[in-house]
Design an enzyme around this catalytic site. Structure first.
Site, PDB file in Angstrom:
ATOM      1  N   ALA A   1       5.264  -2.820   4.819  1.00 20.41           N
ATOM      2  CA  ALA A   1       3.919  -2.188   4.868  1.00 20.41           C
ATOM      3  C   ALA A   1       3.826  -1.870   6.464  1.00 20.41           C
ATOM      4  O   ALA A   1       2.776  -1.210   6.801  1.00 20.41           O
ATOM      5  CB  ALA A   1       2.824  -3.503   5.062  1.00 20.41           C
TER       6      ALA A   1
ATOM      7  N   LYS B   1      16.252  -0.139  -8.903  1.00 24.16           N
ATOM      8  CA  LYS B   1      14.831   0.031  -9.259  1.00 24.16           C
ATOM      9  C   LYS B   1      14.810  -0.365 -10.830  1.00 24.16           C
ATOM     10  O   LYS B   1      13.771  -0.659 -10.991  1.00 24.16           O
ATOM     11  CB  LYS B   1      14.630   1.587  -9.076  1.00 24.16           C
ATOM     12  CG  LYS B   1      14.071   1.528  -7.464  1.00 24.16           C
ATOM     13  CD  LYS B   1      12.999   1.127  -7.027  1.00 24.16           C
ATOM     14  CE  LYS B   1      12.698   1.377  -5.612  1.00 24.16           C
ATOM     15  NZ  LYS B   1      11.729   0.664  -4.943  1.00 24.16           N
TER      16      LYS B   1
ATOM     17  N   TYR C   1      20.754   2.883  -6.009  1.00 26.13           N
ATOM     18  CA  TYR C   1      19.347   2.742  -5.907  1.00 26.13           C
ATOM     19  C   TYR C   1      18.614   2.768  -7.125  1.00 26.13           C
ATOM     20  O   TYR C   1      17.941   1.966  -7.481  1.00 26.13           O
ATOM     21  CB  TYR C   1      18.902   4.136  -5.195  1.00 26.13           C
ATOM     22  CG  TYR C   1      17.480   4.320  -5.015  1.00 26.13           C
ATOM     23  CD1 TYR C   1      16.913   3.361  -3.948  1.00 26.13           C
ATOM     24  CD2 TYR C   1      16.549   4.906  -5.658  1.00 26.13           C
ATOM     25  CE1 TYR C   1      15.424   3.461  -3.695  1.00 26.13           C
ATOM     26  CE2 TYR C   1      15.403   5.002  -5.646  1.00 26.13           C
ATOM     27  CZ  TYR C   1      14.879   4.468  -4.479  1.00 26.13           C
ATOM     28  OH  TYR C   1      13.474   4.387  -4.226  1.00 26.13           O
TER      29      TYR C   1
END
Ligand code: ZN
Length: 657
Positions: free
Chosen positions: A419, A558, A554
């Site tokens: 965040a 995912k 990656y």
């Protein structure tokens, strides 16, 4: 008790009486031992010229909805003294008529409505009148020997008024006292179980009297309680799942998501471990003014008897309501506003963090004052009936109704990983804008800049299981539970064909982009189970449904994450926990994509930067705020019946469609 008067600051105000009134009102407001959050009121009588040039006496009295600590000139209601004195002389006056006549008697119709004590202020024959709910006065008066104690401390210098409902009835009583007694040598007035007034003809003297009267009460209490110290302890039976369960039940009973602020300070834990805490905490509030925020009594529970405790509170509250209400009164929600968590501390509830913290401040004062009152010979607050009259007094409830409209995610608690920047930061921002209390987690220490009432930043490496559990627990400890998980943290790993793939690169991507999310969800489920409309939202990638060569580490991570979402959606649906994934694509307004990197990538595809940024079917640029807004919407009721979904935020991709 400290006298905060400063000659220099006061001199700068000259002979502007209203400015002096503002100044000493703020001094009173700065001391939580005198007033808390909108409590207390002050006034000044000023002779001034009307619009038509005639002279008249005006009472400038604190307007309702203003706080003494931050009050300004426009926070005072200017009411004609002759109107107020005519009202004071009436035998009877309804609340509605009192408010209507006070408003009709104002010289500025745009000013706030004057305090319900305006008539009392008008009746007192002094230019300046100050009123507080000082802790020391409440400790002194709320016990068996209250009146005798007050006499012992002040002698004839103050008038003692037995408890009377504030508003016209109290004003009328004081008006009568003034007709029959010489007030010229009187410094103040103690209202049993309520508070204290001081008065004088200058701002300074009235303020000085308030401070010295309260200081005398403090000194008396210190001498009577010599050697007594508030007990201190550490929380001894902390179980955060129980805290989340309590918050869930309180929210359901209040019919809105509530923040639960746990106070596990040594003072709060010491109070919660007192042998007789259930007895003394359950007797009533320190001053009737608090009852609109705290209800009459707290919920008192332990980990062992939490099941059914809130329902029990509802039953007792309903019974209290039925005993004192009249047919025209509607019952408020039956949820407690604070709780004593036996062995651990106290908890305050509110529709947002600010409201919960206002209650928390009152609870802190209550804990101390109750213990002192008990030391002084037995804490005895007002009985149920007068407190009911205040709790359901429309003039008091009007204070709460001034609150702004509820935001869609108000009272909710969100945890967002990754965040500090980019999409994660945009999600945090969008959820916070929608009213949620937010906790941001990131490896980047910049996340620690998030440190205010309803935002918390935690530095955490999510591949460290203990640290991850710690971040989840810190969230629950801070806001009472967890409703929204945004599992976003991720890394891009260098692209390579499988033949040349560096195993370390693969392992790292799987660890961060997949395994850490599994572990995080594992730690969150026990709390999400008690969440309000709970949801877990994952940030996937367009890559899952439209992979590219050279991106195995990656893409596979995912894709695994997407499969985790599907499995978790199946597992958690029965508990109404929604699990969904968003697949963004080509979000370039992040730190990762510097203008140079962007230019290089565009060149590789033989495109301008503009073409490269909008290479989707809709030819539109995707920004991190677009993803944030989608997440905030998915966390709300619009997506309340959607789980296991994959939602693209990519401007349309022909390979996905
Ligand atoms: Zn009061």
């Amino acid at each position: 008790m400290k006298n905060l008067w400063n000659d220099q600051n006061a001199a700068a105000l000259g002979d502007d009486l209203l400015a002096q009134r503002v100044y000493t009102s703020q001094l009173l407001g700065q001391d939580p031992k005198l007033v808390l959050h909108g409590g207390g009121n002050t006034s000044v009588k000023i002779r001034e010229k009307t619009f038509f040039g005639e002279e008249e006496d005006i009472l400038y009295v604190k307007g309702s909805g203003w706080d003494l600590e931050t009050i300004a000139k426009e926070g005072f209601a200017p009411i004609r003294m002759d109107v107020l004195m005519k009202l004071a002389a009436l035998e009877m006056l309804s609340d509605a008529d009192m408010v209507a006549q006070m408003r009709a008697g104002m010289t500025n119709p745009a000013a706030p409505t004057g305090s319900v004590e305006a008539i009392l202020h008008a009746a007192l024959p002094f230019a300046f009148v100050d009123h507080t709910h000082a802790n020391a006065i409440l400790a002194l008066t709320n016990n068996d020997h209250g009146e005798a104690r007050v006499k012992e401390v002040y002698g004839d210098r103050v008038i003692v008024v037995p408890y009377i409902m504030p508003g016209f009835v109290l004003a009328r009583k004081v008006y009568e006292l003034i007709q029959s007694q010489d007030f010229s040598k009187i410094e103040g007035m103690v209202l049993m179980s309520h508070g204290i007034f001081s008065f004088a003809n200058t701002a300074k003297e009235s303020y000085d009297r308030m401070i010295s009267l309260v200081a005398e009460a403090e000194a008396f209490i210190s001498s009577k309680c010599a050697g007594y110290e508030f007990p201190k302890a550490e929380p001894a039976d902390l179980n955060l799942v129980k805290l989340a369960q309590l918050r869930s039940e309180v929210s359901k009973t209040a019919k809105q998501a509530m923040i639960a602020r746990f106070d596990g300070s040594s003072e709060a834990a010491g109070f919660a471990q007192l042998d007789k805490v259930a007895d003394i905490a359950g007797r009533g509030p320190v001053t009737p003014d608090h009852v609109i925020r705290t209800k009459r009594v707290p919920l008192i529970f332990s980990n062992d008897d939490l099941d059914g405790a809130v329902d029990g509170y509802t039953g007792t509250y309903t019974n209290y309501f039925q005993r004192f209400s009249t047919p025209d009164i509607q019952m408020l929600d039956t949820a407690p506003r604070w709780a004593v968590w036996l062995e651990n501390g106290t908890i305050s509830f509110g529709r947002n963090v600010k409201d919960a913290d206002i209650v928390g401040d009152i609870v802190k004062t209550t804990r101390e004052t109750v213990q002192l009152g008990e030391q002084l010979g037995g804490w005895i607050p007002l009985t149920e009936s007068p407190l009911f009259d205040i709790e359901y007094w429309e003039l008091e409830q009007a204070k709460l109704k001034k609150a702004p409209a509820r935001k869609p995610l108000e009272g909710k608690v969100a945890l967002i990983t990754g965040a500090a920047a980019g999409i994660g930061r945009a999600c945090l921002q969008a959820l916070h804008d929608a009213g949620a209390a937010v906790v941001g987690v990131d490896l980047n220490p910049e996340i620690e800049e998030l440190q205010d009432d309803d935002r918390l930043g935690i530095v955490c490496n999510l591949t460290d299981d203990d640290a991850t559990r710690g971040a989840v627990e810190a969230t629950v400890k801070r806001f009472g539970g967890l409703d929204i998980l945004v599992s976003n943290a991720g890394i891009f790993t260098a692209g390579a064909y499988v033949e040349k793939l560096d195993p370390a690169n693969w392992d790292k991507s799987i660890a961060v982009n997949l395994t850490s999310h599994v572990r995080l969800l594992h730690h969150c489920v026990p709390y999400l189970r008690h969440g309000i409309d709970p949801t877990a939202i994952y940030i996937g990638s367009r890559n899952v449904n439209a992979p590219g060569a050279g991106a195995a580490s990656y893409s596979c991570a995912k894709a695994g994450l997407t499969q985790l979402v599907r499995v978790a959606a199946l597992e958690l649906a029965a508990e109404n926990i929604r699990v969904n994934v968003v697949h963004p694509d080509a979000v370039f307004d992040t730190k990762l994509w510097t203008p140079e990197v962007l230019a290089r990538s565009a060149e590789r595809y033989n495109m301008t930067v503009e073409e490269y940024k909008t290479r989707n079917l809709m030819k539109t640029e995707i920004k991190s705020a677009d993803v944030g807004n989608m997440i905030a919407t998915m966390a709300g009721t619009t997506f309340g019946k959607t789980t296991g979904a994959q939602i693209p935020v990519d401007g349309g991709n022909d390979r996905v469609i």
